[in-house]
Motif scaffolding. Sequence first.
Motif, PDB file in Angstrom:
ATOM      1  N   GLU A 269     -17.723  14.791  24.343  1.00  0.00           N
ATOM      2  CA  GLU A 269     -17.860  14.240  23.003  1.00  0.00           C
ATOM      3  C   GLU A 269     -18.966  14.987  22.284  1.00  0.00           C
ATOM      4  OE1 GLU A 269     -19.077  10.033  21.009  1.00  0.00           O
ATOM      5  OE2 GLU A 269     -17.973   9.952  22.896  1.00  0.00           O
TER       6      GLU A 269
ATOM      7  N   TRP B  54      -2.726   7.763  25.807  1.00  0.00           N
ATOM      8  CA  TRP B  54      -2.227   8.118  24.482  1.00  0.00           C
ATOM      9  C   TRP B  54      -2.219   9.623  24.253  1.00  0.00           C
ATOM     10  CZ3 TRP B  54      -4.685   9.026  19.398  1.00  0.00           C
ATOM     11  CH2 TRP B  54      -3.798   8.819  18.339  1.00  0.00           C
ATOM     12  N   LEU B  55      -3.230  10.316  24.753  1.00  0.00           N
ATOM     13  CA  LEU B  55      -3.352  11.762  24.596  1.00  0.00           C
ATOM     14  C   LEU B  55      -3.583  12.406  25.968  1.00  0.00           C
ATOM     15  CD1 LEU B  55      -5.787  11.730  21.559  1.00  0.00           C
ATOM     16  CD2 LEU B  55      -3.383  12.353  21.482  1.00  0.00           C
TER      17      LEU B  55
ATOM     18  N   PHE C 109     -10.985  13.974  15.167  1.00  0.00           N
ATOM     19  CA  PHE C 109     -10.076  12.920  14.750  1.00  0.00           C
ATOM     20  C   PHE C 109     -10.758  12.128  13.639  1.00  0.00           C
ATOM     21  CE2 PHE C 109      -9.174  13.748  19.206  1.00  0.00           C
ATOM     22  CZ  PHE C 109      -7.795  13.904  19.198  1.00  0.00           C
TER      23      PHE C 109
ATOM     24  N   LEU D 115      -8.900   6.235  20.730  1.00  0.00           N
ATOM     25  CA  LEU D 115      -9.522   7.556  20.754  1.00  0.00           C
ATOM     26  C   LEU D 115     -10.838   7.589  21.524  1.00  0.00           C
ATOM     27  CD1 LEU D 115      -8.931   8.646  17.065  1.00  0.00           C
ATOM     28  CD2 LEU D 115      -7.780   9.548  19.096  1.00  0.00           C
ATOM     29  N   THR D 116     -11.524   6.470  21.617  1.00  0.00           N
ATOM     30  CA  THR D 116     -12.876   6.485  22.187  1.00  0.00           C
ATOM     31  C   THR D 116     -12.985   5.911  23.592  1.00  0.00           C
ATOM     32  OG1 THR D 116     -13.381   4.395  21.083  1.00  0.00           O
ATOM     33  CG2 THR D 116     -14.006   6.432  19.938  1.00  0.00           C
TER      34      THR D 116
ATOM     35  N   ARG E 134      -7.385   6.652  25.904  1.00  0.00           N
ATOM     36  CA  ARG E 134      -7.177   8.031  25.452  1.00  0.00           C
ATOM     37  C   ARG E 134      -6.303   8.792  26.439  1.00  0.00           C
ATOM     38  NH1 ARG E 134     -12.310   9.608  24.797  1.00  0.00           N
ATOM     39  NH2 ARG E 134     -12.380  10.652  26.795  1.00  0.00           N
TER      40      ARG E 134
ATOM     41  N   ILE F  22      -5.990  15.016  12.297  1.00  0.00           N
ATOM     42  CA  ILE F  22      -6.435  15.756  13.481  1.00  0.00           C
ATOM     43  C   ILE F  22      -6.732  17.185  13.039  1.00  0.00           C
ATOM     44  CG2 ILE F  22      -5.845  16.558  15.790  1.00  0.00           C
ATOM     45  CD1 ILE F  22      -3.824  14.225  15.911  1.00  0.00           C
TER      46      ILE F  22
ATOM     47  N   TRP G 155      -9.185   3.535  16.682  1.00  0.00           N
ATOM     48  CA  TRP G 155     -10.514   3.963  17.111  1.00  0.00           C
ATOM     49  C   TRP G 155     -10.696   3.715  18.612  1.00  0.00           C
ATOM     50  CZ3 TRP G 155     -14.273   6.996  15.704  1.00  0.00           C
ATOM     51  CH2 TRP G 155     -15.521   6.881  16.321  1.00  0.00           C
TER      52      TRP G 155
ATOM     53  N   LEU H 155      -4.401   9.015  10.304  1.00  0.00           N
ATOM     54  CA  LEU H 155      -5.093   9.834  11.296  1.00  0.00           C
ATOM     55  C   LEU H 155      -4.975  11.289  10.900  1.00  0.00           C
ATOM     56  CD1 LEU H 155      -6.508  10.275  14.034  1.00  0.00           C
ATOM     57  CD2 LEU H 155      -4.225  10.348  15.069  1.00  0.00           C
TER      58      LEU H 155
END
Length: 118
Positions: free
Chosen positions: A50, A39-40, A77, A30-31, A36, A91, A27, A89
């Motif tokens: 958002e 990671w992405l 997500f 991702l937030t 983020r 997606i 979490w 997870l």
Amino acid sequence: MSVQLPDEKPEALVFKYTLEVSPQKLWRALTIREFRARWLPDLAESEPEEEATILEKQISYKMREKVPPFLETQVTFRIADNDDGTAMLTIIHQLTDARIRQQRDAANSNHVPMMMAA
């Protein structure tokens, strides 16, 4: 196995992963913007907005491509707990651009376009 006809468009792309991290750590990844971005990186480059959040369970981002035709998509997500302490997870990537949803007549439809009178 299902067969998709050429004229059908899938509603969304759905990917499921089991990750060897706690749901809370996922979490945070991702937030929190800095996590983020590491990671992405592709998502971070898109400057996502958002959209919707269910605390520690689901977060959605509205994104726009940086290259023409600048299509808009929504990436959701979803995080679920596994019995062994890992995270599941899911997606969901869905094309939401209004220009794609417009239905157009085929060029050979023999349909005569008419203008509406005022």
